[in-house]
Design a protein around this motif. Structure first.
Motif, PDB file in Angstrom:
ATOM      1  N   SER A 204      15.159 -25.370   0.267  1.00  0.00           N
ATOM      2  CA  SER A 204      14.882 -25.914  -1.075  1.00  0.00           C
ATOM      3  C   SER A 204      15.880 -27.008  -1.428  1.00  0.00           C
ATOM      4  O   SER A 204      15.502 -28.062  -1.953  1.00  0.00           O
ATOM      5  CB  SER A 204      14.943 -24.792  -2.119  1.00  0.00           C
ATOM      6  OG  SER A 204      13.958 -23.815  -1.895  1.00  0.00           O
ATOM      7  N   ALA A 205      17.155 -26.748  -1.164  1.00  0.00           N
ATOM      8  CA  ALA A 205      18.187 -27.734  -1.474  1.00  0.00           C
ATOM      9  C   ALA A 205      17.992 -29.010  -0.655  1.00  0.00           C
ATOM     10  O   ALA A 205      18.187 -30.120  -1.165  1.00  0.00           O
ATOM     11  CB  ALA A 205      19.570 -27.142  -1.222  1.00  0.00           C
ATOM     12  N   LYS A 206      17.584 -28.870   0.597  1.00  0.00           N
ATOM     13  CA  LYS A 206      17.358 -30.048   1.446  1.00  0.00           C
ATOM     14  C   LYS A 206      16.227 -30.918   0.903  1.00  0.00           C
ATOM     15  O   LYS A 206      16.269 -32.147   0.997  1.00  0.00           O
ATOM     16  CB  LYS A 206      17.040 -29.617   2.878  1.00  0.00           C
ATOM     17  CG  LYS A 206      18.232 -29.141   3.681  1.00  0.00           C
ATOM     18  CD  LYS A 206      19.194 -30.274   4.002  1.00  0.00           C
ATOM     19  CE  LYS A 206      20.308 -29.802   4.933  1.00  0.00           C
ATOM     20  NZ  LYS A 206      21.276 -30.898   5.223  1.00  0.00           N
ATOM     21  N   LEU A 207      15.217 -30.303   0.331  1.00  0.00           N
ATOM     22  CA  LEU A 207      14.091 -31.053  -0.226  1.00  0.00           C
ATOM     23  C   LEU A 207      14.430 -31.691  -1.565  1.00  0.00           C
ATOM     24  O   LEU A 207      13.770 -32.643  -1.988  1.00  0.00           O
ATOM     25  CB  LEU A 207      12.875 -30.138  -0.391  1.00  0.00           C
ATOM     26  CG  LEU A 207      12.109 -29.823   0.896  1.00  0.00           C
ATOM     27  CD1 LEU A 207      11.272 -28.561   0.730  1.00  0.00           C
ATOM     28  CD2 LEU A 207      11.235 -30.996   1.306  1.00  0.00           C
ATOM     29  N   GLY A 208      15.451 -31.163  -2.248  1.00  0.00           N
ATOM     30  CA  GLY A 208      15.863 -31.714  -3.530  1.00  0.00           C
ATOM     31  C   GLY A 208      15.626 -30.811  -4.714  1.00  0.00           C
ATOM     32  O   GLY A 208      15.941 -31.180  -5.854  1.00  0.00           O
ATOM     33  N   PHE A 209      15.064 -29.625  -4.489  1.00  0.00           N
ATOM     34  CA  PHE A 209      14.827 -28.683  -5.580  1.00  0.00           C
ATOM     35  C   PHE A 209      16.152 -28.140  -6.123  1.00  0.00           C
ATOM     36  O   PHE A 209      17.144 -28.040  -5.394  1.00  0.00           O
ATOM     37  CB  PHE A 209      13.994 -27.493  -5.095  1.00  0.00           C
ATOM     38  CG  PHE A 209      12.553 -27.803  -4.811  1.00  0.00           C
ATOM     39  CD1 PHE A 209      11.639 -27.988  -5.833  1.00  0.00           C
ATOM     40  CD2 PHE A 209      12.105 -27.909  -3.491  1.00  0.00           C
ATOM     41  CE1 PHE A 209      10.307 -28.255  -5.565  1.00  0.00           C
ATOM     42  CE2 PHE A 209      10.774 -28.179  -3.210  1.00  0.00           C
ATOM     43  CZ  PHE A 209       9.867 -28.357  -4.256  1.00  0.00           C
ATOM     44  N   ASN A 210      16.137 -27.757  -7.386  1.00  0.00           N
ATOM     45  CA  ASN A 210      17.203 -26.922  -7.936  1.00  0.00           C
ATOM     46  C   ASN A 210      16.855 -25.483  -7.581  1.00  0.00           C
ATOM     47  O   ASN A 210      15.804 -24.986  -7.978  1.00  0.00           O
ATOM     48  CB  ASN A 210      17.274 -27.086  -9.454  1.00  0.00           C
ATOM     49  CG  ASN A 210      17.667 -28.489  -9.865  1.00  0.00           C
ATOM     50  OD1 ASN A 210      18.766 -28.937  -9.567  1.00  0.00           O
ATOM     51  ND2 ASN A 210      16.756 -29.195 -10.527  1.00  0.00           N
ATOM     52  N   VAL A 211      17.705 -24.813  -6.838  1.00  0.00           N
ATOM     53  CA  VAL A 211      17.359 -23.478  -6.347  1.00  0.00           C
ATOM     54  C   VAL A 211      18.405 -22.453  -6.780  1.00  0.00           C
ATOM     55  O   VAL A 211      19.610 -22.698  -6.678  1.00  0.00           O
ATOM     56  CB  VAL A 211      17.174 -23.472  -4.812  1.00  0.00           C
ATOM     57  CG1 VAL A 211      18.418 -23.990  -4.089  1.00  0.00           C
ATOM     58  CG2 VAL A 211      16.787 -22.093  -4.302  1.00  0.00           C
ATOM     59  N   SER A 212      17.898 -21.333  -7.288  1.00  0.00           N
ATOM     60  CA  SER A 212      18.755 -20.233  -7.719  1.00  0.00           C
ATOM     61  C   SER A 212      18.392 -18.986  -6.934  1.00  0.00           C
ATOM     62  O   SER A 212      17.216 -18.613  -6.858  1.00  0.00           O
ATOM     63  CB  SER A 212      18.579 -19.963  -9.217  1.00  0.00           C
ATOM     64  OG  SER A 212      18.933 -21.098  -9.984  1.00  0.00           O
ATOM     65  N   VAL A 213      19.407 -18.346  -6.354  1.00  0.00           N
ATOM     66  CA  VAL A 213      19.189 -17.130  -5.563  1.00  0.00           C
ATOM     67  C   VAL A 213      19.847 -15.962  -6.290  1.00  0.00           C
ATOM     68  O   VAL A 213      21.052 -15.968  -6.533  1.00  0.00           O
ATOM     69  CB  VAL A 213      19.768 -17.281  -4.146  1.00  0.00           C
ATOM     70  CG1 VAL A 213      19.460 -16.029  -3.324  1.00  0.00           C
ATOM     71  CG2 VAL A 213      19.186 -18.514  -3.457  1.00  0.00           C
ATOM     72  N   TYR A 214      19.027 -14.978  -6.647  1.00  0.00           N
ATOM     73  CA  TYR A 214      19.483 -13.794  -7.378  1.00  0.00           C
ATOM     74  C   TYR A 214      19.731 -12.692  -6.345  1.00  0.00           C
ATOM     75  O   TYR A 214      18.790 -12.168  -5.753  1.00  0.00           O
ATOM     76  CB  TYR A 214      18.433 -13.377  -8.404  1.00  0.00           C
ATOM     77  CG  TYR A 214      18.173 -14.454  -9.434  1.00  0.00           C
ATOM     78  CD1 TYR A 214      18.768 -14.400 -10.688  1.00  0.00           C
ATOM     79  CD2 TYR A 214      17.352 -15.552  -9.134  1.00  0.00           C
ATOM     80  CE1 TYR A 214      18.549 -15.404 -11.636  1.00  0.00           C
ATOM     81  CE2 TYR A 214      17.133 -16.556 -10.065  1.00  0.00           C
ATOM     82  CZ  TYR A 214      17.733 -16.484 -11.307  1.00  0.00           C
ATOM     83  OH  TYR A 214      17.524 -17.475 -12.241  1.00  0.00           O
TER      84      TYR A 214
END
Length: 439
Positions: free
Chosen positions: A179-189
């Motif tokens: 996700s980060a590589k694509l540019g998304f803001n990603v949150s992992v719980y």
């Protein structure tokens, strides 16, 4: 998640109806054969088809140029995220001396980038979501090379969107990285079971990590609630995801090619037994669905769960599927196998597994450590504890084979190794030492 916790009277009533529950509740290793096992052409209400698997594989192919450019470690396979199939004859000869047939390891611990089976499901769901957004916005044409996903224009576009996921470790790791590589803001719980090094690696790769004192179900509930509040938020739901399931299922098409390359036939005289570590049930369920679609009824899939986290087993034994949890029976869901520390099974996957899984066995944490040490000593292959759960599979299935008139003399067995290559060396040494001391 609501934890019911049955009264002693209610537990006795459950045990009367399903006697194996007594052993499960007492945390004893068990072997259970699925009475609902159905032939593929007789299975009803399966939510997906082989066409869905083939369409998913085409999506992987479209993204291969992007993956190859983004992750140089995939260049040898031209952007394909895949692992080798290795025969582990020394492990068999030393520790499975009574076993019939050949023993193989499906080395998903070697999957590039994420180092675990979760690269199959996690990467796939993020890629399908990115593709969907790009097509709906008009940014992506049908005939366009997917290397365009590398451009700043696409990354800026995806930066408007957020992705959330609840995880015990490896799923969050795979989703966070892609996700980060694509540019998304990603949150992992992440639940209390998640290892610190996985949290650190996620943060290093640009993901936000939120930690919870509770188990997987609490982390996923919190993540779901937080993500859906954002109109541009997308939650990857390990408890109920068709796309994760499809990502795992495509492994069957690749394994079919690997079997052919090794001249391994799958038929009545040459049955194939596959042993799959199981947490929420999405990855083993997806792989089982794929294998049954591609190879047919002569492949027999067994799930392996920790004695302290037998969520899919309890769901299938009682017929309650995802409506029941291990905590309802007073089982603590505490295990060193962090990827398998799940109290409630997947809603989507368990409906499929109820018809296609041949059985489930449970094992204690100490056995996981013993097996990973045995594998390291005999084959020089190192796994994390949860990934070693399939290694005792061939010892479990003799009664199943006898009752189903299956000849084992020409059988082939595959233990699915689900993770381990990214484990820090000091942690892996600790795992190995513990296993050696338990022998």
């Amino acid at each position: 998640m609501t934890i019911i916790v049955f009264t002693q009277k209610e537990i006795i009533e459950w045990q009367s109806q399903y006697p194996i529950l007594k052993e499960i509740i007492e945390l004893r290793p068990v072997f259970w054969m699925n009475p609902n096992l159905t032939k593929m052409d007789e299975a009803i209400s399966l939510p997906l088809t082989r066409k869905d698997i083939e369409d998913a594989e085409l999506r992987w192919q479209r993204f291969a140029p992007f993956l190859e450019r983004t992750f140089p470690e995939t260049s040898a396979t031209n952007g394909v995220i895949e692992s080798p199939l290795k025969e582990i004859s020394q492990m068999k000869n030393k520790h499975l001396t009574e076993m019939d047939g050949k023993f193989y390891l499906k080395c998903d611990h070697e999957l590039p980038v994420a180092g675990s089976i979760k690269a199959r499901g996690g990467f796939y769901e993020v890629l399908q979501y990115a593709e969907k957004l790009a097509i709906e916005s008009g940014m992506l044409r049908n005939d366009e090379d997917y290397e365009v996903f590398l451009t700043d224009r696409f990354k800026s576009f995806f930066n408007q969107y957020s992705i959330g996921v609840g995880s015990t470790g490896n799923l969050g790791l795979s989703i966070g990285i892609i996700s980060a590589k694509l540019g998304f803001n990603v949150s992992v719980y992440m639940s209390m079971d998640a290892k610190q090094w996985k949290k650190d690696l996620l943060r290093k790769n640009g993901a936000e990590v939120l930690e919870f004192e509770g188990d997987f179900s609490e982390a996923i509930k919190a993540g779901r609630e937080a993500t859906v509040k954002n109109p541009k938020g997308y939650f990857i739901d390990d408890e109920d995801s068709k796309h994760l399931f499809l990502g795992y299922s495509t492994a069957a098409l690749r394994l079919e090619k690997q079997l052919k390359a090794k001249d391994i036939t799958v038929d009545a005289d040459h049955p194939l037994f596959v042993y799959l570590p199981c947490g929420v049930g999405g990855s083993p369920g997806g792989i089982t669905f794929g294998l049954k679609q591609v190879l047919g009824d002569h492949v027999h899939c067994f799930f392996a769960e920790p004695t302290h986290s037998p969520s899919v087993l309890i769901g299938l034994v009682t017929g309650e599927l995802d409506n029941i949890s291990v905590q309802d029976f007073g089982i603590d869901n505490r295990t060193e196998a962090d990827g398998l520390a799940v109290g409630r099974p997947s809603r989507f996957a368990t409906v499929v597994s109820d018809q296609l899984t041949s059985g489930i066995y449970t094992l204690e944490d100490d056995e996981l450590y013993r097996q990973l040490a045995y594998l390291a000593d005999t084959e020089e292959i190192y796994l994390e504890p949860s990934a070693a759960a399939g290694l005792i599979g061939p010892k479990q299935i003799y009664r199943y084979a006898e009752e189903n008139n299956i000849k084992l003399s020409h059988a082939n067995h595959i233990a699915w190794a689900t993770g381990g290559s990214l484990v820090p060396e000091k942690d892996m040494q600790m795992f190995y030492n513990k296993g050696k001391n338990l022998k």
